[in-house]
Motif scaffolding. Structure first.
Motif, PDB file in Angstrom:
ATOM      1  N   TYR A   1      63.082  49.701  82.568  1.00  0.00           N
ATOM      2  CA  TYR A   1      62.302  50.394  83.589  1.00  0.00           C
ATOM      3  C   TYR A   1      63.239  51.312  84.375  1.00  0.00           C
ATOM      4  N   PHE A   2      62.681  52.430  84.838  1.00  0.00           N
ATOM      5  CA  PHE A   2      63.467  53.411  85.581  1.00  0.00           C
ATOM      6  C   PHE A   2      62.924  53.524  86.998  1.00  0.00           C
ATOM      7  N   VAL A   3      63.757  53.209  87.977  1.00  0.00           N
ATOM      8  CA  VAL A   3      63.362  53.243  89.380  1.00  0.00           C
ATOM      9  C   VAL A   3      62.807  54.611  89.749  1.00  0.00           C
ATOM     10  N   ASP A   4      63.534  55.684  89.406  1.00  0.00           N
ATOM     11  CA  ASP A   4      63.116  57.035  89.800  1.00  0.00           C
ATOM     12  C   ASP A   4      61.745  57.385  89.227  1.00  0.00           C
ATOM     13  N   GLU A   5      61.504  57.003  87.995  1.00  0.00           N
ATOM     14  CA  GLU A   5      60.221  57.286  87.350  1.00  0.00           C
ATOM     15  C   GLU A   5      59.086  56.519  88.045  1.00  0.00           C
ATOM     16  N   LEU A   6      59.310  55.265  88.345  1.00  0.00           N
ATOM     17  CA  LEU A   6      58.277  54.455  89.001  1.00  0.00           C
ATOM     18  C   LEU A   6      58.017  54.949  90.416  1.00  0.00           C
ATOM     19  N   GLN A   7      59.080  55.278  91.146  1.00  0.00           N
ATOM     20  CA  GLN A   7      58.893  55.780  92.507  1.00  0.00           C
ATOM     21  C   GLN A   7      58.205  57.141  92.508  1.00  0.00           C
ATOM     22  N   PHE A   8      58.484  57.967  91.516  1.00  0.00           N
ATOM     23  CA  PHE A   8      57.808  59.254  91.384  1.00  0.00           C
ATOM     24  C   PHE A   8      56.297  59.035  91.243  1.00  0.00           C
ATOM     25  N   ARG A   9      55.929  57.962  90.550  1.00  0.00           N
ATOM     26  CA  ARG A   9      54.514  57.622  90.364  1.00  0.00           C
ATOM     27  C   ARG A   9      53.969  56.809  91.550  1.00  0.00           C
ATOM     28  N   LYS A  10      54.762  56.742  92.629  1.00  0.00           N
ATOM     29  CA  LYS A  10      54.373  56.037  93.873  1.00  0.00           C
ATOM     30  C   LYS A  10      54.180  54.537  93.642  1.00  0.00           C
ATOM     31  N   LEU A  11      55.011  53.967  92.772  1.00  0.00           N
ATOM     32  CA  LEU A  11      54.943  52.541  92.476  1.00  0.00           C
ATOM     33  C   LEU A  11      56.208  51.861  92.977  1.00  0.00           C
ATOM     34  N   GLU A  12      56.065  50.675  93.521  1.00  0.00           N
ATOM     35  CA  GLU A  12      57.225  49.882  93.927  1.00  0.00           C
ATOM     36  C   GLU A  12      57.711  49.183  92.666  1.00  0.00           C
ATOM     37  N   PRO A  13      58.956  49.449  92.231  1.00  0.00           N
ATOM     38  CA  PRO A  13      59.425  48.981  90.919  1.00  0.00           C
ATOM     39  C   PRO A  13      59.289  47.476  90.677  1.00  0.00           C
ATOM     40  N   LEU A  14      59.699  46.643  91.604  1.00  0.00           N
ATOM     41  CA  LEU A  14      59.642  45.199  91.366  1.00  0.00           C
ATOM     42  C   LEU A  14      58.205  44.686  91.329  1.00  0.00           C
ATOM     43  N   ASP A  15      57.328  45.252  92.167  1.00  0.00           N
ATOM     44  CA  ASP A  15      55.907  44.885  92.105  1.00  0.00           C
ATOM     45  C   ASP A  15      55.311  45.287  90.760  1.00  0.00           C
ATOM     46  N   TYR A  16      55.672  46.484  90.303  1.00  0.00           N
ATOM     47  CA  TYR A  16      55.159  46.983  89.027  1.00  0.00           C
ATOM     48  C   TYR A  16      55.565  46.059  87.876  1.00  0.00           C
ATOM     49  N   ILE A  17      56.843  45.675  87.852  1.00  0.00           N
ATOM     50  CA  ILE A  17      57.336  44.802  86.775  1.00  0.00           C
ATOM     51  C   ILE A  17      56.616  43.457  86.816  1.00  0.00           C
ATOM     52  N   ALA A  18      56.476  42.894  88.007  1.00  0.00           N
ATOM     53  CA  ALA A  18      55.786  41.606  88.136  1.00  0.00           C
ATOM     54  C   ALA A  18      54.354  41.718  87.622  1.00  0.00           C
ATOM     55  N   ASP A  19      53.663  42.799  87.992  1.00  0.00           N
ATOM     56  CA  ASP A  19      52.285  43.001  87.518  1.00  0.00           C
ATOM     57  C   ASP A  19      52.248  43.172  85.998  1.00  0.00           C
ATOM     58  N   GLU A  20      53.123  44.000  85.470  1.00  0.00           N
ATOM     59  CA  GLU A  20      53.114  44.264  84.035  1.00  0.00           C
ATOM     60  C   GLU A  20      53.420  42.999  83.231  1.00  0.00           C
ATOM     61  N   LEU A  21      54.358  42.192  83.712  1.00  0.00           N
ATOM     62  CA  LEU A  21      54.734  40.972  82.990  1.00  0.00           C
ATOM     63  C   LEU A  21      53.859  39.775  83.364  1.00  0.00           C
ATOM     64  N   GLN A  22      52.934  40.010  84.285  1.00  0.00           N
ATOM     65  CA  GLN A  22      51.991  38.983  84.745  1.00  0.00           C
ATOM     66  C   GLN A  22      52.710  37.728  85.248  1.00  0.00           C
ATOM     67  N   ILE A  23      53.633  37.979  86.184  1.00  0.00           N
ATOM     68  CA  ILE A  23      54.355  36.887  86.828  1.00  0.00           C
ATOM     69  C   ILE A  23      54.320  37.090  88.336  1.00  0.00           C
ATOM     70  N   ALA A  24      54.524  36.015  89.059  1.00  0.00           N
ATOM     71  CA  ALA A  24      54.646  36.109  90.518  1.00  0.00           C
ATOM     72  C   ALA A  24      56.049  36.645  90.848  1.00  0.00           C
ATOM     73  N   LYS A  25      56.187  37.265  92.013  1.00  0.00           N
ATOM     74  CA  LYS A  25      57.483  37.816  92.393  1.00  0.00           C
ATOM     75  C   LYS A  25      58.550  36.735  92.536  1.00  0.00           C
ATOM     76  N   ASN A  26      58.137  35.505  92.792  1.00  0.00           N
ATOM     77  CA  ASN A  26      59.147  34.441  92.924  1.00  0.00           C
ATOM     78  C   ASN A  26      59.571  33.871  91.565  1.00  0.00           C
ATOM     79  N   GLU A  27      59.017  34.439  90.483  1.00  0.00           N
ATOM     80  CA  GLU A  27      59.371  33.971  89.137  1.00  0.00           C
ATOM     81  C   GLU A  27      60.413  34.852  88.452  1.00  0.00           C
ATOM     82  N   PHE A  28      60.937  35.845  89.187  1.00  0.00           N
ATOM     83  CA  PHE A  28      62.015  36.647  88.621  1.00  0.00           C
ATOM     84  C   PHE A  28      63.205  36.684  89.578  1.00  0.00           C
TER      85      PHE A  28
END
Length: 181
Positions: free
Chosen positions: A149-176
């Motif tokens: 994942y690329f921080v700059d690309e996700l932020q350009f799309r107005k996405l918070e990178p760690l939230d995006y990864i958690a959503d995409e991988l279907q995990i809670a933020k406390n699981e990474f």
């Protein structure tokens, strides 16, 4: 040095920054400087490649990357028209030597994968340059286990990178765990 047993056992995903965590960024920069110095010596016959590489290395160690091209151009009196070529090397250079991971990182990543956990790279900076670095790292069998994942690309799309990864991988933020150096 990071060890797998130092991390909580309940984590499902391990997210790593690339520069200075997976490999020493300096290793990439010095190869780019070497390629540029070779190009410039071949094109202009001056400055000698070894002198320019030595200057760039010393500048990097003492003053960092900022204005390195401009200081070199001023010192060696070469045309600023070469800046575009210098910058292009960062995103599409074919490095002469593979980038090696920092000590203990291969073992850490292998232990994570062996335990059935996911590894991700979340990296800051120009996505094309970061991808070029990733292509030149000696991953071995780990290459097929990476999700990038690329921080700059996700932020350009107005996405918070760690939230995006958690959503995409279907995990809670406390699981990474995020290892950012």
């Amino acid at each position: 040095m990071l060890k797998y047993h130092d991390f909580p056992t309940d984590k499902k995903v391990f997210i790593f920054e690339l520069d200075e965590v997976i490999y020493p960024k300096r290793d990439y920069l010095l190869q780019i400087y070497y390629l540029f110095a070779n190009f410039l010596e071949f094109t202009e016959t001056f400055p000698p490649q070894a002198d320019l590489v030595s200057f760039l290395k010393q500048h990097l160690e003492q003053d960092g990357e900022e204005l390195i091209f401009e200081h070199a151009a001023d010192t060696f009196h070469f045309d600023l028209k070469y800046k575009e070529h210098f910058e292009r090397l960062f995103v599409n250079a074919v490095l002469p030597v593979k980038l090696l991971m920092k000590e203990g990182i291969r073992e850490l990543l292998s232990a994570i994968v062996a335990d059935g956990k996911q590894i991700c790279i979340l990296t800051k900076g120009n996505p094309l340059m970061q991808l070029n670095k990733i292509k030149h790292i000696e991953w071995g069998v780990l290459a097929s286990k990476l999700k990038v994942y690329f921080v700059d690309e996700l932020q350009f799309r107005k996405l918070e990178p760690l939230d995006y990864i958690a959503d995409e991988l279907q995990i809670a933020k406390n699981e990474f765990v995020y290892i950012d150096g």
